[in-house]
Motif scaffolding. Structure first.
Motif, mmCIF file in Angstrom:
data_model
loop_
_atom_site.group_PDB
_atom_site.id
_atom_site.type_symbol
_atom_site.label_atom_id
_atom_site.label_comp_id
_atom_site.label_asym_id
_atom_site.label_seq_id
_atom_site.Cartn_x
_atom_site.Cartn_y
_atom_site.Cartn_z
ATOM 1 N N GLU A 91 0.814 -1.222 0.000
ATOM 2 C CA GLU A 91 0.000 0.000 0.000
ATOM 3 C C GLU A 91 0.842 1.265 0.000
ATOM 4 O OE1 GLU A 91 -3.780 -1.996 2.399
ATOM 5 O OE2 GLU A 91 -2.597 -0.396 3.344
ATOM 6 N N VAL A 92 2.078 1.164 0.496
ATOM 7 C CA VAL A 92 2.971 2.321 0.402
ATOM 8 C C VAL A 92 3.137 2.731 -1.057
ATOM 9 C CG1 VAL A 92 5.339 3.117 0.770
ATOM 10 C CG2 VAL A 92 4.187 1.791 2.537
ATOM 11 N N ILE A 93 3.199 1.738 -1.956
ATOM 12 C CA ILE A 93 3.344 2.027 -3.390
ATOM 13 C C ILE A 93 1.987 2.279 -4.044
ATOM 14 C CG2 ILE A 93 4.156 1.127 -5.607
ATOM 15 C CD1 ILE A 93 6.413 1.790 -3.694
ATOM 16 N N THR A 94 1.048 1.324 -3.856
ATOM 17 C CA THR A 94 -0.218 1.394 -4.600
ATOM 18 C C THR A 94 -1.136 2.500 -4.113
ATOM 19 O OG1 THR A 94 -1.248 -0.218 -3.102
ATOM 20 C CG2 THR A 94 -0.129 -1.082 -5.051
ATOM 21 N N SER A 95 -1.026 2.902 -2.867
ATOM 22 C CA SER A 95 -1.931 3.905 -2.317
ATOM 23 C C SER A 95 -1.206 5.224 -2.040
ATOM 24 C CB SER A 95 -2.585 3.370 -1.033
ATOM 25 O OG SER A 95 -3.441 4.344 -0.478
ATOM 26 N N TRP A 96 -0.265 5.213 -1.105
ATOM 27 C CA TRP A 96 0.359 6.456 -0.660
ATOM 28 C C TRP A 96 1.228 7.093 -1.740
ATOM 29 C CZ3 TRP A 96 -1.172 8.404 3.956
ATOM 30 C CH2 TRP A 96 -1.803 7.524 4.843
ATOM 31 N N PHE A 97 2.092 6.307 -2.340
ATOM 32 C CA PHE A 97 2.982 6.867 -3.356
ATOM 33 C C PHE A 97 2.210 7.242 -4.612
ATOM 34 C CE2 PHE A 97 6.882 7.999 -5.036
ATOM 35 C CZ PHE A 97 7.200 7.355 -6.223
ATOM 36 N N GLN A 98 1.278 6.393 -5.018
ATOM 37 C CA GLN A 98 0.494 6.693 -6.216
ATOM 38 C C GLN A 98 -0.359 7.938 -6.008
ATOM 39 O OE1 GLN A 98 -1.980 3.449 -7.511
ATOM 40 N NE2 GLN A 98 -2.281 4.313 -9.556
ATOM 41 N N SER A 99 -0.927 8.066 -4.811
ATOM 42 C CA SER A 99 -1.728 9.250 -4.526
ATOM 43 C C SER A 99 -0.890 10.517 -4.566
ATOM 44 C CB SER A 99 -2.391 9.097 -3.149
ATOM 45 O OG SER A 99 -3.069 10.272 -2.783
ATOM 46 N N THR A 100 0.315 10.439 -4.008
ATOM 47 C CA THR A 100 1.195 11.603 -4.013
ATOM 48 C C THR A 100 1.637 11.941 -5.428
ATOM 49 O OG1 THR A 100 2.004 10.869 -1.847
ATOM 50 C CG2 THR A 100 3.255 12.589 -2.941
ATOM 51 N N VAL A 101 1.911 10.923 -6.230
ATOM 52 C CA VAL A 101 2.336 11.141 -7.614
ATOM 53 C C VAL A 101 1.228 11.816 -8.416
ATOM 54 C CG1 VAL A 101 2.838 9.937 -9.780
ATOM 55 C CG2 VAL A 101 4.044 9.300 -7.697
ATOM 56 N N SER A 102 -0.017 11.411 -8.173
ATOM 57 C CA SER A 102 -1.136 11.963 -8.948
ATOM 58 C C SER A 102 -1.350 13.452 -8.691
ATOM 59 C CB SER A 102 -2.416 11.186 -8.630
ATOM 60 O OG SER A 102 -2.775 11.356 -7.267
ATOM 61 N N LYS A 103 -0.871 13.918 -7.526
ATOM 62 C CA LYS A 103 -1.069 15.333 -7.192
ATOM 63 C C LYS A 103 -0.019 16.234 -7.835
ATOM 64 C CE LYS A 103 -3.056 14.133 -2.693
ATOM 65 N NZ LYS A 103 -2.858 14.163 -1.209
ATOM 66 N N GLU A 104 1.098 15.654 -8.233
ATOM 67 C CA GLU A 104 2.157 16.450 -8.844
ATOM 68 C C GLU A 104 2.579 15.811 -10.162
ATOM 69 O OE1 GLU A 104 4.291 17.569 -4.614
ATOM 70 O OE2 GLU A 104 5.443 17.674 -6.476
#
Length: 1038
Positions: A552-565
């Motif tokens: 989830e660090v990759i699929t949720s947290w990192f992906q969510s952060t990437v989508s914002k920038e």
């Protein structure tokens, strides 16, 4: 005829009838009666070039003759050897152990049968007997002389130097040259004489047994080690050579390997007249055809090679001897040939169980008497392996042998250890365990059965075929048992940072952070099943929860952060996230199934009968088979890691973005570590299934499913392990790059990380703490920046090519002191303890040996810090200047972005210790999570915490549902013990962690979980000696 009656035979040691040789029978079975009748005399040429005559009945099968030879030699591990002879067509073939000798050797009076090594294991540490290693060394010597074992001049000289050390002892130049003049070990030996003598000088004090070990250590890394070439042609008519090894079938052009077909890729082997056929498993990513065809000189040549392939596959891949096929009623089709004898798994198991007695043997060519050690045998697989001499061992990063928790400690018993380990590397025995508790045994694989059929001249390798026994599974690691030695540090004035409070001294948890569990609640703790299998299954559940959080660090947290920038290229997004999301979905369902089964097991549901629910193998088998469909995504993870680092190197914006994400609490490990988690998880499943197979009896209802699941996961691990080794080193280099200032192109092809740690460097200001980084080509030394960046500034480098090491405690009057002399610079360093010093000496010497074997000195790669040519006597000016620069350039350094201050480099700095790549490899496999009760030294109650152990660190959560840890406790330098009676911890399953004045008690819920926590924490607190763990992972190309 060989005299056999004067020495105890292997047959008698096995309790078999006299002269039955090495038994391959199951318990309770009787060997077939030896045929009576006329005797025939057969001459056997031994590996030491002597000849012995053996008389056997004419109608006796080949096995009788091989057993007689092994009995004559008192050879326990005779299954690695075979008898070869020229048949009536002058083709050299192996003696078939099942066929009558008279039908194979037509004219025995005119034939000399050779006793030689037949099966070369992937790692010589799997050979437990000194006699076996001696015979293997003789085989290497023979192959060198005959030109079979080709290598460069440096390797040849090193091999011969070990042979000379074994035969005449310590270095004496006049004696060496006289001996070399009389003995030719290799063609054109005269040109290498000076180099041989030079290498021999480094082996002083090495016993013949140690020389054999070092010889095999060097030889096993050569491409032609154990290779027997069989001429053939491909479909285009190009001349090639085929060979078979423990890994599969190899293709050579001349002496250069141009292709390899691992057993995992091969579905069927067959021959038809002169054509040898390899049928491969379907692979969408492969450019090869389904069936490969090679043309050999004749049908006899073809059949001979096919038989060798069948035998190698069976010996290295099967867990037991294949059973004979029933004879056809009317007619037979194809060859009835099958492998006969014990598999390597059976040999290792027998020797490990101690079913033999050590006896003396004589070295024919050696002037030194050698008697097998009669020391107490360690429980570790490699207990008889002699200590490696640091002067001549080639180091391959991440190479180790054995299984986790190689030694076990039981209540009231002292640990067993060989006398060779009684030096400073030996860890003290743990105190007596609390009532009802004991430490876990090392995981031992009980592999699944695997059948093999040879119908119609074909070797059917079933789809359930696995990489095989644990001795081939190059992903299991042996860590030393025992508590960590007491931490010994240099005096406080050695560290410039002693006045700074370290954030790593203790976890930041307080009593309010977690719910308190009072002692009165102990009686209300729920009753759990007593079966050990339940707790093994529960470990799958708890570690699966942690694994899902990591995904989830990759699929949720990192992906969510990437989508914002908009900082990551679309190609990189499409490479990372689509390959992680299917895994997260799959393992979410997997966890649900495991938890449902545990609920039934605990009796929380009546949906099934108790008998059907008290098992986990069927759930594991079903889901591991499902994972195989996700293997395409797993293969992409290494590509994603490389693509991410490449993109970061080319985009400063992406670099800042990833660095900021790593500073978030949810990213409790380096970001690139999470990209490798799916590969690591495969190893965890394998370990769990090994423990289940070891626990269950073959009659248990769950044993068959567990064994089948183990076969499936072992095959997956074998396919991924080569990629995993490279990626772990790649990830580690990039992680270190973030901790260093003043260095360019740290990550270059061929560079391997070996060790990092804190040493004190002697300069004009006295002893100053420095951080050292050892690679396979260079040694860096740095100091810690006194700024917010927390990075380490490079002071200088010492190329390893031409470096020498001298212990100089007497010269400088400093304990544990070393002088490192490079070609242009010398430095004096001191370690915190003798154990630390020996670790550094061992690793540096092996790295120097590697550098000597490479093409030459490496180019300068430091971006700054001019080369320091001063000797220790001249007060290294570079060090003084850099110390002053730290304060002068403070503002410029502080402008850098903040940096994580609790990486392994910083832990080693604060704890004044070191850690190696071998230790990192151990940490990858030894991961655990679950609930523990924790108590401080002076507190009364116990706190219930969810604890995750990974990366040498305990991470504490309030519950498993939390997204990020509350605090962490790095374990390097900590001692692991069991509370004494005076500490008044009147509870079962309690272990103690302490470092200086910091003491923590942890309490597990059962004996099994207590054992497991002790096992994995010990792997972090006690670094394994490289002499006992070199092996298991495949060598990298340097």
């Amino acid at each position: 005829m060989g005299e056999t009656e004067q020495k105890p035979t292997p047959g008698s040691r096995l309790g078999a009838p006299e002269n039955s040789g090495i038994s391959t029978l199951e318990r309770g079975q009787k060997p077939p009666p030896t045929p009576s009748g006329k005797l025939m005399s057969i001459k056997i040429q031994m590996l030491d070039d002597t000849q012995e005559a053996f008389e056997v009945p004419q109608r006796a099968p080949g096995k009788v003759l091989l057993d007689a030879v092994c009995s004559h030699l008192n050879l326990v591990e005779g299954d690695y050897f075979g008898l070869e002879f020229p048949d009536h067509k002058k083709i050299t073939v192996w003696l078939d152990l099942l066929k009558p000798i008279v039908k194979q050797i037509r004219r025995p009076k005119h034939v000399v049968v050779k006793f030689v090594v037949k099966f070369f294991p992937p790692d010589h540490t799997q050979l437990q007997e000194e006699l076996t290693r001696y015979l293997f060394a003789l085989q290497v010597k023979q192959d060198l002389a005959q030109g079979r074992l080709t290598c460069n001049d440096t390797s040849a000289a090193l091999l011969i130097s070990h042979i000379v050390q074994s035969e005449i002892g310590d270095f004496d130049e006049a004696l060496d040259r006289e001996h070399l003049a009389k003995n030719k070990y290799i063609p054109q030996q005269d040109a290498l004489e000076d180099k041989i003598v030079e290498f021999h000088h480094n082996h002083i004090g090495q016993t013949p047994a140690e020389s054999d070990f070092q010889l095999l250590e060097v030889a096993r890394r050569l491409e032609m080690y154990g290779i027997r070439l069989h001429p053939a042609k491909d479909r285009e008519g190009t001349k090639i050579n085929l060979a078979v090894a423990n890994t599969g079938i190899l293709v050579f052009q001349g002496f250069t390997k141009i292709n390899a077909f691992n057993w995992a890729k091969v579905r069927k082997l067959s021959f038809k007249r002169k054509r040898f056929l390899i049928k491969l498993r379907p692979d969408a990513n492969s450019s090869y055809q389904d069936t490969l065809e090679f043309l050999m000189a004749s049908r006899d040549f073809c059949k001979s090679f096919w038989k060798i392939c069948v035998e190698h596959h069976a010996f290295f891949r099967l867990f037991e001897e294949p059973k004979p096929k029933p004879k056809p009623v009317l007619f037979s089709r194809g060859s009835s040939f099958r492998f006969s004898g014990r598999t390597q798994k059976q040999v290792l198991d027998f020797v490990k169980e101690g079913g033999h007695k050590k006896v003396q043997f004589e070295r024919k060519h050696s002037k030194i008497h050698s008697i097998r050690s009669l020391a107490t045998q360690s429980t570790a697989l490699n207990s008889e392996v002699p200590k490696q001499s640091p002067q001549s061992v080639s180091l391959t990063l991440g190479e180790v042998a054995g299984s986790p928790g190689g030694q076990s400690y039981q209540q009231g018993k002292e640990p067993k250890a060989s006398t060779e380990e009684s030096g400073p590397h030996q860890s003290p025995a743990l105190p007596k365990s609390p009532p009802g508790s004991k430490l876990a045994d090392g995981a031992t694989t009980v592999p699944p059965e695997e059948e093999e059929e040879e119908e119609g001249g074909k070797d059917h390798i079933q789809p359930s075929s696995v990489t095989g026994s644990p001795h081939l599974s190059e992903l299991s690691i042996n860590s030393q048992g025992g508590a960590a030695p007491a931490n010994v540090t240099l005096s406080p004035n050695l560290s410039p940072d002693t006045k700074q409070a370290s954030p790593l001294i203790s976890p930041l948890l307080n009593d309010q952070a977690c719910q308190r569990t009072d002692d009165e609640e102990d009686g209300r703790r729920k009753r759990l099943p007593a079966d050990k299998a339940y707790f093994i299954a529960k470990e799958v559940s708890t570690t699966e929860r942690t694994y899902l959080k990591d995904l989830e660090v990759i699929t949720s947290w990192f992906q969510s952060t990437v989508s914002k920038e908009d900082s990551m290229p679309e190609t990189l997004k499409s490479l990372i996230f689509p390959n992680f999301e299917p895994l997260h979905k799959f393992h979410t369902n997997f966890l649900k199934e495991i938890e449902q089964r545990l609920g039934l097991w605990e009796g929380r549901s009546n949906a099934h009968t108790r008998g059907d629910s008290q098992r986990i193998g069927d759930v594991m088998l079903k889901n591991i088979q499902g994972m195989k469909h996700l293997s395409a995504h797993l293969w992409k993870h290494s590509e994603a890691l490389e693509a991410l680092e490449t993109s970061i190197r080319g985009s400063r914006r992406l670099e800042h973005f990833c660095r900021d994400f790593e500073l978030q609490k949810v990213c409790y490990l380096p970001l690139n570590t999470f990209l490798l988690r799916p590969l690591h998880r495969l190893m965890h499943y394998k370990q769990v299934l090994e423990r289940l197979c070891k626990h269950h009896s073959p009659n248990h209802a769950d044993f068959r499913d567990c064994r089948a699941a183990l076969a499936e996961i072992t095959e997956m691990v074998a396919q991924m392990h080569g990629t995993m080794i490279k990626m772990e080193n790649f990830q580690k280099l990039h992680e270190l790059k973030k901790d260093l200032i003043g260095i360019d192109n740290l990550v270059t092809p061929g560079r391997e990380f070996i060790r990092l740690g804190s040493l004190s460097k002697l300069s004009g200001k006295g002893l100053q703490q420095r951080m050292f980084f050892l690679f396979n080509d260079v040694l860096l030394y740095t100091s810690r920046g006194l700024t917010a960046s927390n990075q380490f500034k490079v002071h200088g480098q010492l190329p390893l090519y031409g470096m020498t090491i001298e212990k100089s405690e007497d010269e400088w009057g400093v304990p544990h002191c070393l002088t490192l002399r490079g070609q242009r610079q010398s430095i004096v360093v001191a370690a915190s303890s003798r154990l630390e010093m020996e670790k550094w000496v061992e690793d540096i010497q092996m790295a120097v040996d590697l550098a000597e074997k490479s093409s030459g000195p490496t180019p300068e790669f430091l971006a700054s810090s001019p080369p320091d040519n001063k000797s220790p006597d001249d007060a290294t000016a570079a060090d003084q200047e850099s110390e002053d620069d730290l304060s002068a350039s403070r503002t410029s350094l502080e402008r850098q972005a903040p940096h994580r201050g609790n990486t392994m480099v910083h832990v080693c700095w604060h704890r004044n210790t070191s850690v190696s790549m071998v230790d990192f490899s151990i940490a990858v496999e030894n991961q655990l999570s679950g609930n523990l009760l924790r108590k401080f030294k002076n507190s009364n109650g116990w706190q219930k915490l969810w604890v995750v152990f990974t990366n040498f660190c305990l991470f504490f959560y309030k519950s498993h549902q939390d997204s990020h840890p509350l605090a962490s406790l790095p374990l390097l330098g900590y001692s692991l013990t069991i509370p004494s009676e005076s500490e008044n911890i009147h509870k079962d399953y309690v272990f103690k962690l302490h470092f200086k004045s910091h003491v923590y008690y942890f309490r597990a819920e059962s004996e099994y979980t207590f054992d497991r926590w002790m096992e994995v924490i010990r792997s972090a607190t006690s670094s394994a000696s490289r002499a006992h763990v070199l092996s298991h992972k495949e060598a990298h190309v340097y």
